[in-house]
Design a protein around this motif. Sequence first.
Motif, mmCIF file in Angstrom:
data_model
loop_
_atom_site.group_PDB
_atom_site.id
_atom_site.type_symbol
_atom_site.label_atom_id
_atom_site.label_comp_id
_atom_site.label_asym_id
_atom_site.label_seq_id
_atom_site.Cartn_x
_atom_site.Cartn_y
_atom_site.Cartn_z
ATOM 1 N N SER A 1 0.935 -1.248 -0.137
ATOM 2 C CA SER A 1 0.137 -0.005 0.228
ATOM 3 C C SER A 1 0.910 1.153 0.080
ATOM 4 O O SER A 1 2.181 1.112 0.236
ATOM 5 N N ARG A 2 0.111 2.501 -0.150
ATOM 6 C CA ARG A 2 0.954 3.586 -0.411
ATOM 7 C C ARG A 2 1.416 4.246 0.706
ATOM 8 O O ARG A 2 0.787 3.916 2.030
ATOM 9 N N ARG B 1 12.050 5.522 -2.012
ATOM 10 C CA ARG B 1 10.646 5.231 -2.099
ATOM 11 C C ARG B 1 10.496 3.613 -2.229
ATOM 12 O O ARG B 1 9.508 2.839 -1.983
ATOM 13 N N SER B 2 11.637 2.952 -3.040
ATOM 14 C CA SER B 2 11.559 1.451 -3.431
ATOM 15 C C SER B 2 11.619 0.702 -2.256
ATOM 16 O O SER B 2 10.813 -0.187 -2.018
ATOM 17 N N ALA C 1 1.917 7.446 3.037
ATOM 18 C CA ALA C 1 1.386 8.870 3.022
ATOM 19 C C ALA C 1 2.358 10.091 3.196
ATOM 20 O O ALA C 1 3.220 9.905 3.962
ATOM 21 N N GLY C 2 2.377 10.959 2.438
ATOM 22 C CA GLY C 2 3.209 12.262 2.490
ATOM 23 C C GLY C 2 4.598 12.203 2.032
ATOM 24 O O GLY C 2 5.157 12.985 2.380
ATOM 25 N N LEU C 3 4.880 11.111 1.339
ATOM 26 C CA LEU C 3 6.488 11.025 0.757
ATOM 27 C C LEU C 3 6.262 10.842 -0.757
ATOM 28 O O LEU C 3 7.202 10.252 -1.284
ATOM 29 N N ALA C 4 5.604 11.816 -1.259
ATOM 30 C CA ALA C 4 5.645 11.593 -2.863
ATOM 31 C C ALA C 4 6.933 12.056 -3.484
ATOM 32 O O ALA C 4 6.897 11.501 -4.444
ATOM 33 N N HIS C 5 7.654 12.811 -3.083
ATOM 34 C CA HIS C 5 8.813 13.268 -3.780
ATOM 35 C C HIS C 5 10.121 12.740 -3.159
ATOM 36 O O HIS C 5 11.082 13.358 -3.023
ATOM 37 N N LEU C 6 9.897 11.639 -2.628
ATOM 38 C CA LEU C 6 11.270 11.055 -2.180
ATOM 39 C C LEU C 6 12.148 10.419 -3.394
ATOM 40 O O LEU C 6 11.634 10.241 -4.409
ATOM 41 N N PRO C 7 13.559 10.426 -2.929
ATOM 42 C CA PRO C 7 14.269 9.673 -4.020
ATOM 43 C C PRO C 7 13.954 8.316 -4.349
ATOM 44 O O PRO C 7 13.328 7.631 -3.439
ATOM 45 N N GLN C 8 14.233 7.766 -5.451
ATOM 46 C CA GLN C 8 13.682 6.719 -6.095
ATOM 47 C C GLN C 8 14.063 5.364 -5.173
ATOM 48 O O GLN C 8 13.350 4.575 -4.718
ATOM 49 N N ALA C 9 15.409 5.539 -4.887
ATOM 50 C CA ALA C 9 16.021 4.506 -3.855
ATOM 51 C C ALA C 9 15.175 4.079 -2.654
ATOM 52 O O ALA C 9 14.912 3.078 -2.088
#
Length: 466
Positions: free
Chosen positions: A16-17, A29-30, A19-27
């Motif tokens: 699931s998603r 976020r993964s 919350a509040g971390l849409a602009h994280l670096p890809q590493a």
Amino acid sequence: MIPFRFLHAADLHLDSRFAGLAHLPQAIRSYLRESTFAALGRLVRVAVTQRVDFVVISGDVYDITDASLQGQLRFREALEELGRHGIEVFLIHGNHDPLDGPRLTAEPPGHVTVFGGSEPGQATAHLRGGGSDVAVISGISYPTAKVTENTALRFSRRPGSGLFHIALLHGNVDGDLEHETYSPCSRKDLIYSGYDYWALGHIHKRSILHERPLIVYPGNIQGRSIKETGPKGCYIVDVNAEGTAEPQFHELDYVRWQVRELAIEGLHSEAEWTQAVEDMVEAVREETPQLMSVVRFRLTGRGPVHRILAEKGAADDLLAELQRRETVRAQRQEYAGLVWTEGFAVETGLAVDRERLLQEDSFLGELLRLAERSGDSGQELDGLVAAALRPLMENQELRRLLSSAQAEEKLEWLRGAAELGITLLSGMDESAGAPAEPAAREGAGKSGEAAPYREREEEVLERRDT
């Protein structure tokens, strides 16, 4: 009664998603996305190493809105691994994964019991590997996403059985305001039901609501936002020959969410404040060296550093630097001990005599008195916020966002506005960090104390007019 051991988990929310971390670096976020699967893997290992006889899961295995094929396949893989070790699984579906939601149509493995949504079903649990009967498991799933009736009243203990009775329920006991009031019930409903253990789900904060019978929320297995702080995991429950159950919490999370408070009293410069934050980051790293931590710092207290935070953007600058350093760690895949600073909640103020200001016959004194009254009255707070935000309500999107604000958020806005008023109007002597001496001048209030604030009031009014 034959002694046995079981694992109680709930609210897995696989894939699931966050919350509040849409602009994280890809590493990063993964890694966060993978953390719910990693926690599931740890759950399986705990069940195997602790040699539990069976597992109960009380709803919300995943979120239908985010129900990826990967999430469903990974869960089935976990169930099959438990089956290979002779561990039965009993589960219900909750409001996030109701029975009418999209899912794989394959039948569950033979050692897995999924309870239906019409009436509470019953099944018998055995010792690991298909041994003796040890417990009767009852449960009911959500047929749809919204169940507003008290389904706890539909449970009935099987008569004449000397086995231990466990009920699986996904619901809100005693009206927890932070979660939807789905399947609402009271603690008394559960206590007097005749069941020995209520295996609850839905509330993400673990708690033991009652001892005999045990009424237990295990919380979710992996925190997903700053509202879900602290260790997350499951309970291992031992039931002895007398039918007494003893739960023990086991941590499962790979990412730990935290809120840390840092008081600014005693800090006199930007350099001292920056060092204090960096020291706290390292303290978090030392405390949880095997986990990734996501931290929000609450900056509290009163002192001269407040002006730096309020006017210079120091918090934003330091946040960017702290996040840059941890991004480098993530790119090297050094997630154990990584400390991601999610943000700063600035709740600081100037070092003023607030009580004296509250007594003043001045604009600032009246402003603080209004804030005090509104903070103590929910109705007055709503009225004040509605009046202040009225110009913004013409925008449909802003209206939607602002209308969803909770009372706690509105109170934070009010406190922030009061502190901003003090900062702009207090006439502070910046070098000393203490209230300036009142100057006698024409037009001061009756006490003669309002004069130091008149120039600041005029300055604010000029800014407003321009």
